[in-house]
Motif scaffolding. Structure first.
Motif, PDB file in Angstrom:
ATOM      1  N   ARG A 130       8.028   4.132  -0.383  1.00 59.07           N
ATOM      2  CA  ARG A 130       7.175   4.715   0.647  1.00 59.07           C
ATOM      3  C   ARG A 130       6.048   3.740   0.946  1.00 59.07           C
ATOM      4  N   SER A 131       5.771   3.532   2.225  1.00 58.43           N
ATOM      5  CA  SER A 131       4.687   2.616   2.594  1.00 58.43           C
ATOM      6  C   SER A 131       3.829   3.242   3.680  1.00 58.43           C
ATOM      7  N   HIS A 132       2.592   2.745   3.780  1.00 57.95           N
ATOM      8  CA  HIS A 132       1.644   3.270   4.753  1.00 57.95           C
ATOM      9  C   HIS A 132       0.650   2.169   5.122  1.00 57.95           C
ATOM     10  N   ALA A 133       0.410   1.969   6.397  1.00 54.74           N
ATOM     11  CA  ALA A 133      -0.608   1.008   6.847  1.00 54.74           C
ATOM     12  C   ALA A 133      -1.978   1.664   6.690  1.00 54.74           C
ATOM     13  N   LEU A 134      -2.845   1.047   5.883  1.00 57.44           N
ATOM     14  CA  LEU A 134      -4.171   1.612   5.639  1.00 57.44           C
ATOM     15  C   LEU A 134      -5.161   1.239   6.729  1.00 57.44           C
ATOM     16  N   LEU A 135      -5.079  -0.009   7.185  1.00 55.73           N
ATOM     17  CA  LEU A 135      -6.071  -0.479   8.147  1.00 55.73           C
ATOM     18  C   LEU A 135      -5.513  -1.662   8.917  1.00 55.73           C
ATOM     19  N   GLU A 167      -8.483  -6.039  13.929  1.00 56.12           N
ATOM     20  CA  GLU A 167      -8.352  -6.681  15.232  1.00 56.12           C
ATOM     21  C   GLU A 167      -9.029  -8.050  15.290  1.00 56.12           C
ATOM     22  N   ARG A 168     -10.031  -8.261  14.448  1.00 54.34           N
ATOM     23  CA  ARG A 168     -10.748  -9.550  14.451  1.00 54.34           C
ATOM     24  C   ARG A 168      -9.955 -10.662  13.765  1.00 54.34           C
ATOM     25  N   ASN A 169      -8.983 -10.303  12.948  1.00 58.79           N
ATOM     26  CA  ASN A 169      -8.178 -11.277  12.208  1.00 58.79           C
ATOM     27  C   ASN A 169      -9.049 -12.286  11.455  1.00 58.79           C
ATOM     28  N   ASN A 170     -10.058 -11.788  10.757  1.00 60.93           N
ATOM     29  CA  ASN A 170     -10.989 -12.680  10.070  1.00 60.93           C
ATOM     30  C   ASN A 170     -11.005 -12.488   8.552  1.00 60.93           C
ATOM     31  N   TRP A 171     -10.028 -11.799   7.998  1.00 54.32           N
ATOM     32  CA  TRP A 171      -9.977 -11.670   6.550  1.00 54.32           C
ATOM     33  C   TRP A 171      -9.497 -12.980   5.948  1.00 54.32           C
ATOM     34  N   ASN A 172     -10.153 -13.403   4.874  1.00 56.52           N
ATOM     35  CA  ASN A 172      -9.715 -14.627   4.213  1.00 56.52           C
ATOM     36  C   ASN A 172      -9.629 -14.476   2.698  1.00 56.52           C
ATOM     37  N   ALA A 173      -9.839 -13.260   2.192  1.00 55.22           N
ATOM     38  CA  ALA A 173      -9.724 -13.021   0.754  1.00 55.22           C
ATOM     39  C   ALA A 173      -9.247 -11.590   0.523  1.00 55.22           C
ATOM     40  N   LEU A 174      -8.437 -11.418  -0.509  1.00 56.91           N
ATOM     41  CA  LEU A 174      -7.933 -10.095  -0.849  1.00 56.91           C
ATOM     42  C   LEU A 174      -7.780 -10.027  -2.359  1.00 56.91           C
ATOM     43  N   ASP A 175      -8.190  -8.918  -2.939  1.00 60.75           N
ATOM     44  CA  ASP A 175      -7.999  -8.705  -4.369  1.00 60.75           C
ATOM     45  C   ASP A 175      -7.747  -7.221  -4.586  1.00 60.75           C
ATOM     46  N   MET A 225      -0.654 -10.258  16.897  1.00 57.67           N
ATOM     47  CA  MET A 225      -0.560  -9.161  15.957  1.00 57.67           C
ATOM     48  C   MET A 225      -1.782  -9.185  15.043  1.00 57.67           C
ATOM     49  N   ASN A 226      -2.293  -8.022  14.726  1.00 64.70           N
ATOM     50  CA  ASN A 226      -3.479  -7.909  13.878  1.00 64.70           C
ATOM     51  C   ASN A 226      -3.117  -7.949  12.399  1.00 64.70           C
ATOM     52  N   GLU A 227      -4.073  -8.422  11.595  1.00 64.85           N
ATOM     53  CA  GLU A 227      -3.907  -8.358  10.147  1.00 64.85           C
ATOM     54  C   GLU A 227      -3.885  -6.889   9.739  1.00 64.85           C
ATOM     55  N   ARG A 228      -3.147  -6.583   8.694  1.00 61.75           N
ATOM     56  CA  ARG A 228      -3.046  -5.206   8.218  1.00 61.75           C
ATOM     57  C   ARG A 228      -3.044  -5.169   6.693  1.00 61.75           C
ATOM     58  N   ILE A 229      -3.579  -4.086   6.175  1.00 55.88           N
ATOM     59  CA  ILE A 229      -3.431  -3.796   4.749  1.00 55.88           C
ATOM     60  C   ILE A 229      -2.450  -2.639   4.661  1.00 55.88           C
ATOM     61  N   VAL A 230      -1.361  -2.886   3.938  1.00 58.03           N
ATOM     62  CA  VAL A 230      -0.295  -1.896   3.798  1.00 58.03           C
ATOM     63  C   VAL A 230      -0.094  -1.626   2.320  1.00 58.03           C
ATOM     64  N   CYS A 231       0.033  -0.354   1.954  1.00 55.46           N
ATOM     65  CA  CYS A 231       0.316  -0.029   0.556  1.00 55.46           C
ATOM     66  C   CYS A 231       1.743   0.492   0.461  1.00 55.46           C
ATOM     67  N   ALA A 232       2.339   0.316  -0.698  1.00 58.75           N
ATOM     68  CA  ALA A 232       3.694   0.800  -0.949  1.00 58.75           C
ATOM     69  C   ALA A 232       3.746   1.423  -2.332  1.00 58.75           C
ATOM     70  N   ALA A 233       4.499   2.501  -2.460  1.00 58.45           N
ATOM     71  CA  ALA A 233       4.661   3.179  -3.748  1.00 58.45           C
ATOM     72  C   ALA A 233       6.131   3.137  -4.142  1.00 58.45           C
ATOM     73  N   PHE A 234       6.388   2.609  -5.310  1.00 58.70           N
ATOM     74  CA  PHE A 234       7.737   2.531  -5.837  1.00 58.70           C
ATOM     75  C   PHE A 234       7.980   3.730  -6.750  1.00 58.70           C
ATOM     76  N   PRO A 235       9.208   4.230  -6.844  1.00 57.31           N
ATOM     77  CA  PRO A 235       9.481   5.442  -7.618  1.00 57.31           C
ATOM     78  C   PRO A 235       9.392   5.264  -9.130  1.00 57.31           C
ATOM     79  N   GLY A 236       9.322   4.047  -9.604  1.00 55.55           N
ATOM     80  CA  GLY A 236       9.255   3.807 -11.046  1.00 55.55           C
ATOM     81  C   GLY A 236       9.031   2.341 -11.302  1.00 55.55           C
ATOM     82  N   PRO A 237       9.064   1.938 -12.554  1.00 55.45           N
ATOM     83  CA  PRO A 237       8.822   0.530 -12.880  1.00 55.45           C
ATOM     84  C   PRO A 237       9.940  -0.368 -12.357  1.00 55.45           C
TER      85      PRO A 237
END
Length: 72
Positions: A33-38, A41-49, A1-13
């Motif tokens: 609500r959620s959506h896969a952004l990217l 396939e290389r599975n080489n991400w090692n940092a996220l901010d 399985m490939n690494e993915r960046i997924v965003c999610a939006a919550f309806p409130g705090p």
């Protein structure tokens, strides 16, 4: 399985009161609500901010490349 960046939006705090309801056994449904952004396939991400106020997400790979995503 490939690494993915997924965003999610919550309806409130997300509050302590909601956590109390769950702990006390009260069922509460929240529509998220959620959506896969990217997919990486290389599975080489090692940092996220992210900067929530600006709507930016940055993923860094082992080869030194940065990918910047704007969520606005």
């Amino acid at each position: 399985m490939n690494e993915r960046i997924v965003c999610a939006a919550f309806p409130g705090p997300l509050s302590c009161r909601d956590k109390f309801k769950q702990a006390s056994g009260e069922a509460s449904r929240v529509r998220v609500r959620s959506h896969a952004l990217l997919s990486n396939e290389r599975n080489n991400w090692n940092a996220l901010d992210y900067d929530e106020a600006c709507g930016l997400v940055v993923a860094g790979s082992r080869d030194g490349r940065l990918m910047v995503f704007s969520l606005v």
